[in-house]
Design a protein around this motif. Sequence first.
Motif, PDB file in Angstrom:
ATOM      1  N   ILE A  42     -95.542  93.855 -63.963  1.00 29.19           N
ATOM      2  CA  ILE A  42     -95.677  95.230 -63.393  1.00 29.19           C
ATOM      3  C   ILE A  42     -95.793  96.158 -64.609  1.00 29.19           C
ATOM      4  O   ILE A  42     -95.199  95.953 -65.722  1.00 29.19           O
ATOM      5  CB  ILE A  42     -94.552  95.679 -62.239  1.00 29.19           C
ATOM      6  CG1 ILE A  42     -93.135  95.392 -62.790  1.00 29.19           C
ATOM      7  CG2 ILE A  42     -94.669  94.796 -61.326  1.00 29.19           C
ATOM      8  CD1 ILE A  42     -92.085  96.033 -62.050  1.00 29.19           C
ATOM      9  N   LYS A  43     -96.366  97.303 -64.277  1.00 28.78           N
ATOM     10  CA  LYS A  43     -96.511  98.490 -65.351  1.00 28.78           C
ATOM     11  C   LYS A  43     -95.518  99.467 -65.190  1.00 28.78           C
ATOM     12  O   LYS A  43     -95.542 100.011 -64.043  1.00 28.78           O
ATOM     13  CB  LYS A  43     -98.043  98.864 -65.522  1.00 28.78           C
ATOM     14  CG  LYS A  43     -98.828  97.426 -65.911  1.00 28.78           C
ATOM     15  CD  LYS A  43    -100.528  98.049 -66.054  1.00 28.78           C
ATOM     16  CE  LYS A  43    -101.200  96.991 -66.302  1.00 28.78           C
ATOM     17  NZ  LYS A  43    -101.449  95.911 -65.765  1.00 28.78           N
TER      18      LYS A  43
ATOM     19  N   SER B  55     -98.928  98.751 -59.529  1.00 32.93           N
ATOM     20  CA  SER B  55     -98.863  97.810 -60.199  1.00 32.93           C
ATOM     21  C   SER B  55     -98.003  96.931 -59.512  1.00 32.93           C
ATOM     22  O   SER B  55     -97.990  95.746 -59.416  1.00 32.93           O
ATOM     23  CB  SER B  55     -98.419  97.920 -61.379  1.00 32.93           C
ATOM     24  OG  SER B  55     -97.136  98.392 -61.661  1.00 32.93           O
TER      25      SER B  55
END
Length: 64
Positions: A31-32, A48
Amino acid sequence: MIERTVNVMEAAEMISCSRAHAYRLLEAGEIKGYYTGNRRGLRVLERSVEEFIERRKEEYGVAV
């Protein structure tokens, strides 16, 4: 376009995992997120997290 963000605890709740696991997902690039440099600290891109959930559903064959 402004990206919606959540904090790490909210991301963990979306994924149904612990906060520590959410940090590991961030470190692994699953995930970002990014640091804002102020009191809000680390922000996670909501999109994300949603994409991560969809990838997991496809990977494990879970019906949507």
